[in-house]
Design an enzyme around this catalytic site. Structure first.
Site, short mmCIF file in Angstrom:
data_model
loop_
_atom_site.label_atom_id
_atom_site.label_comp_id
_atom_site.label_asym_id
_atom_site.label_seq_id
_atom_site.Cartn_x
_atom_site.Cartn_y
_atom_site.Cartn_z
N THR A 136 60.10 66.55 25.06
CA THR A 136 60.20 65.45 24.10
C THR A 136 60.49 65.97 22.69
OG1 THR A 136 58.87 63.79 22.96
CG2 THR A 136 57.66 65.57 23.98
N ASP A 137 61.09 65.11 21.87
CA ASP A 137 61.32 65.49 20.46
C ASP A 137 60.01 65.64 19.69
OD1 ASP A 137 60.65 62.78 20.31
OD2 ASP A 137 62.45 62.18 19.22
N GLU A 138 58.92 65.07 20.25
CA GLU A 138 57.65 65.13 19.51
C GLU A 138 57.13 66.55 19.34
OE1 GLU A 138 55.98 60.83 21.03
OE2 GLU A 138 54.65 62.25 20.10
N TYR A 162 48.96 64.93 22.79
CA TYR A 162 50.09 64.77 23.73
C TYR A 162 51.19 65.78 23.42
CZ TYR A 162 54.59 63.05 25.38
OH TYR A 162 55.86 62.97 25.92
N LYS A 166 52.77 69.02 25.54
CA LYS A 166 54.19 69.16 25.93
C LYS A 166 54.76 70.46 25.35
CE LYS A 166 56.42 66.55 27.97
NZ LYS A 166 56.62 66.35 29.44
N ARG A 297 47.85 54.56 13.47
CA ARG A 297 47.51 55.57 14.49
C ARG A 297 47.06 56.83 13.75
NH1 ARG A 297 52.42 57.18 18.41
NH2 ARG A 297 51.57 55.57 19.77
P1 NAD Z 1 55.32 57.55 32.52
O1 NAD Z 1 53.93 57.66 31.95
O2 NAD Z 1 55.96 56.22 32.64
O3 NAD Z 1 55.33 58.19 33.99
C1 NAD Z 1 54.66 59.38 34.30
C2 NAD Z 1 54.61 59.49 35.83
O4 NAD Z 1 53.96 60.74 36.16
C3 NAD Z 1 53.80 58.38 36.51
O5 NAD Z 1 54.48 57.89 37.64
C4 NAD Z 1 52.50 59.07 36.92
O6 NAD Z 1 51.91 58.49 38.08
C5 NAD Z 1 52.98 60.49 37.17
N1 NAD Z 1 51.91 61.49 37.02
C6 NAD Z 1 51.05 61.60 35.97
N2 NAD Z 1 50.22 62.64 36.19
C7 NAD Z 1 50.57 63.19 37.38
C8 NAD Z 1 50.09 64.31 38.13
N3 NAD Z 1 49.07 65.07 37.69
N4 NAD Z 1 50.70 64.60 39.30
C9 NAD Z 1 51.74 63.85 39.76
N5 NAD Z 1 52.21 62.77 39.10
C10 NAD Z 1 51.64 62.46 37.91
O7 NAD Z 1 56.19 58.55 31.66
P2 NAD Z 1 57.73 58.44 31.22
O8 NAD Z 1 57.82 57.66 29.99
O9 NAD Z 1 58.53 58.09 32.40
O10 NAD Z 1 57.99 59.97 30.83
C11 NAD Z 1 58.48 60.90 31.79
C12 NAD Z 1 58.59 62.26 31.13
O11 NAD Z 1 59.46 62.18 30.02
C13 NAD Z 1 57.27 62.79 30.59
O12 NAD Z 1 57.22 64.17 30.85
C14 NAD Z 1 57.34 62.52 29.10
O13 NAD Z 1 56.59 63.48 28.38
C15 NAD Z 1 58.82 62.67 28.85
N6 NAD Z 1 59.33 61.89 27.72
C16 NAD Z 1 59.18 60.53 27.67
C17 NAD Z 1 59.73 59.81 26.61
C18 NAD Z 1 59.61 58.33 26.49
O14 NAD Z 1 60.07 57.76 25.50
N7 NAD Z 1 59.05 57.63 27.48
C19 NAD Z 1 60.41 60.49 25.59
C20 NAD Z 1 60.52 61.87 25.66
C21 NAD Z 1 60.00 62.56 26.74
O1 TDX Z 2 51.11 48.89 19.37
C1 TDX Z 2 51.85 49.73 18.84
N1 TDX Z 2 52.20 49.58 17.53
C2 TDX Z 2 52.99 50.46 16.86
O2 TDX Z 2 53.26 50.29 15.66
C3 TDX Z 2 52.38 50.88 19.55
C4 TDX Z 2 52.04 51.10 21.00
C5 TDX Z 2 53.17 51.75 18.86
N2 TDX Z 2 53.47 51.58 17.56
C6 TDX Z 2 54.32 52.56 16.85
C7 TDX Z 2 53.91 54.01 17.00
C8 TDX Z 2 55.23 54.75 16.95
O3 TDX Z 2 55.61 54.96 15.60
O4 TDX Z 2 55.61 52.50 17.46
C9 TDX Z 2 56.22 53.78 17.58
C10 TDX Z 2 56.50 54.07 19.04
O5 TDX Z 2 55.27 54.21 19.69
P1 TDX Z 2 55.15 54.57 21.26
O6 TDX Z 2 55.93 53.59 22.02
O7 TDX Z 2 53.72 54.76 21.58
O8 TDX Z 2 55.97 55.95 21.31
P2 TDX Z 2 55.77 57.36 20.58
O9 TDX Z 2 54.38 57.56 20.12
O10 TDX Z 2 56.86 57.47 19.54
O11 TDX Z 2 56.04 58.37 21.80
C11 TDX Z 2 57.11 58.09 22.74
O12 TDX Z 2 58.25 58.85 22.49
C12 TDX Z 2 58.19 60.21 22.77
C13 TDX Z 2 56.67 58.29 24.19
O13 TDX Z 2 55.50 57.53 24.44
C14 TDX Z 2 56.44 59.74 24.49
O14 TDX Z 2 56.13 59.91 25.87
C15 TDX Z 2 57.68 60.50 24.16
O15 TDX Z 2 57.46 61.88 24.33
#
Ligand code: NAD
Ligand code: TDX
Length: 358
Positions: A136-138, A162, A166, A297
């Site tokens: 992730t970019d985070e 988190y 990562k 947050r």
């Molecule tokens: P998500 O939370 O929707 O899904 C995570 C999945 O992993 C779920 O199906 C969960 O059951 C499974 N899981 C969790 N712990 C596990 C374990 N110990 N063993 C096996 N399975 C397990 O997450 P997402 O948003 O789909 O993200 C997927 C990946 O992409 C993650 O690695 C996250 O860090 C990365 N990522 C997400 C975003 C985003 O915006 N959602 C952005 C950047 C990177």
């Molecule tokens: O209720 C809310 N109100 C609010 O203002 C929530 C849930 C979020 N926010 C803000 C926090 C962030 O600035 O919105 C922005 C986005 O929040 P999230 O959806 O929780 O995402 P973020 O924290 O940016 O992280 C996401 O992007 C990077 C994904 O959850 C991560 O898994 C990924 O790595």
């Protein structure tokens, strides 16, 4: 025929990836989906592919080395695509331990088993094998200057439990690349949005709350910026990196779709008003005064913005979906899949929501 071991394939991005891969390669690939079905895992996301003969679901935790080894013993795994993770920043602030277990220790287990099965001798791995660490970019921290971007060589500076987990996993993968010449890529993408995203994340949370006439909680001043990437553009990039990414490299994946959170909330409300039928009862809930500023947050990162030039130049990938287009597709999907959302938000989610927002 290549065999992909996809971890976390029942989650948001993983399930979009599996669907994309079967749409593109149909019967020319095998996919094994290993997912422990935490609160975020949902097999309904994969209804359309459950019956395929070239797809197998295995409910296992990636931290369980014996079970992962068994999968390798009975399958010739070519690629691991590691999506499995605890992925929500707010949950990591309340309970960091499980983030370290899954995101760090789980990645280590996968690295070790892949190395055990893929290594030929001290310096060589079997040809055609690859491990993709979906990061992730985070991990880069937060940008203060509005002209600055995250590049692949930006120093890691994670701020939340988190992102620290990562970044730790990324460093482990990097250490395997450096020490063993382990065949891997690390991908770092910006905030994804699109179908099947769990409603704890900003965009589906706002859509669901607006439809139910609940407040849209905005942390702090609402001016934090995220760089939104439509999930289908992301999974396409991962496929390209598997096929053509140079071994050992990191690739940033971003959409150049930077928006303040408050802007996102307004766009969602406007788009809902545009898309809902005149007679739809839910339309009367949708008003700008649903937006509610709440306590910020802890440690809230101010701005994320990816420079995606490397993947554009090397692999000719570019994001095809503008935010305006992507948000419409996403809202249409949530309107059509109301039952999917209802099923999720009627369970444990209610307890989470109460604790988080009241
Ligand atoms: P998500 O939370 O929707 O899904 C995570 C999945 O992993 C779920 O199906 C969960 O059951 C499974 N899981 C969790 N712990 C596990 C374990 N110990 N063993 C096996 N399975 C397990 O997450 P997402 O948003 O789909 O993200 C997927 C990946 O992409 C993650 O690695 C996250 O860090 C990365 N990522 C997400 C975003 C985003 O915006 N959602 C952005 C950047 C990177
Ligand atoms: O209720 C809310 N109100 C609010 O203002 C929530 C849930 C979020 N926010 C803000 C926090 C962030 O600035 O919105 C922005 C986005 O929040 P999230 O959806 O929780 O995402 P973020 O924290 O940016 O992280 C996401 O992007 C990077 C994904 O959850 C991560 O898994 C990924 O790595």
């Amino acid at each position: 025929m290549k065999t992909y071991l996809v971890t976390g394939g029942a989650g948001f991005i993983g399930s979009n990836f599996i669907q994309y891969m079967f749409e593109k390669y149909d019967n020319d690939i095998n996919i094994i989906n290993v997912d422990d079905l935490t609160y975020a895992g949902n097999l309904d996301n994969l209804n359309s592919i459950n019956d395929r003969e070239n797809y197998k679901f295995i409910k296992k935790n990636i931290c369980n080395a014996n079970k992962i080894r068994k999968i390798f013993l009975s399958n010739n795994v070519d690629y691991i695509v590691n999506f499995a993770a605890e992925s929500h920043v707010d949950r990591s602030i309340r309970n960091p331990e499980v983030f370290i277990r899954t995101n760090v220790m789980g990645t280590l287990v996968l690295l070790n088993i892949a190395k055990e099965f893929w290594q030929q001798d001290d310096d060589n791995f079997k040809k055609g094998k690859k491990f993709i660490q979906v990061s992730t970019d985070e991990v880069y921290g937060s940008l203060e200057d509005k002209h600055d971007y995250f590049y692949e060589n930006t120093p890691l500076d994670p701020h939340s439990p988190y992102s620290a987990s990562k970044a730790s996993a990324d460093l482990l993968v990097k250490s395997y690349i450096n020490t063993y010449k382990f065949p891997a890529n690390i991908t770092r993408c910006s905030n994804n949005y699109g179908p099947y995203q769990f409603p704890e994340k900003l965009i589906p949370l706002m859509i669901n709350n607006a439809l139910e006439g609940k407040k849209l909680p905005i942390y702090g001043d609402g001016k934090n910026i995220r760089d939104w990437l439509y999930v289908k553009d992301h999974v396409k990039a991962i496929d390209m990196i598997i096929n053509n990414g140079r071994l050992g490299e990191v690739y940033n994946i971003g959409g150049h779709n930077e928006k303040e959170n408050i802007e996102v909330a307004h766009i969602i409300l406007d788009t809902l008003l545009e898309l809902l039928d005149k007679e739809d009862n839910r339309k009367k809930h949708i008003k700008k005064n649903l937006i509610a500023y709440i306590k910020d947050r802890k440690g809230h990162d101010r701005r994320y913005a990816i420079c995606p030039n490397k993947i554009k130049k090397e692999l000719n990938w570019y994001p095809e979906t503008s935010f305006e287009e992507g948000i419409k597709l996403t809202i249409k999907w949530y309107l059509k899949n109301n039952q999917w959302m209802k099923k999720i938000t009627s369970g444990d989610y209610l307890n989470y929501y109460e604790e988080m927002y009241h």
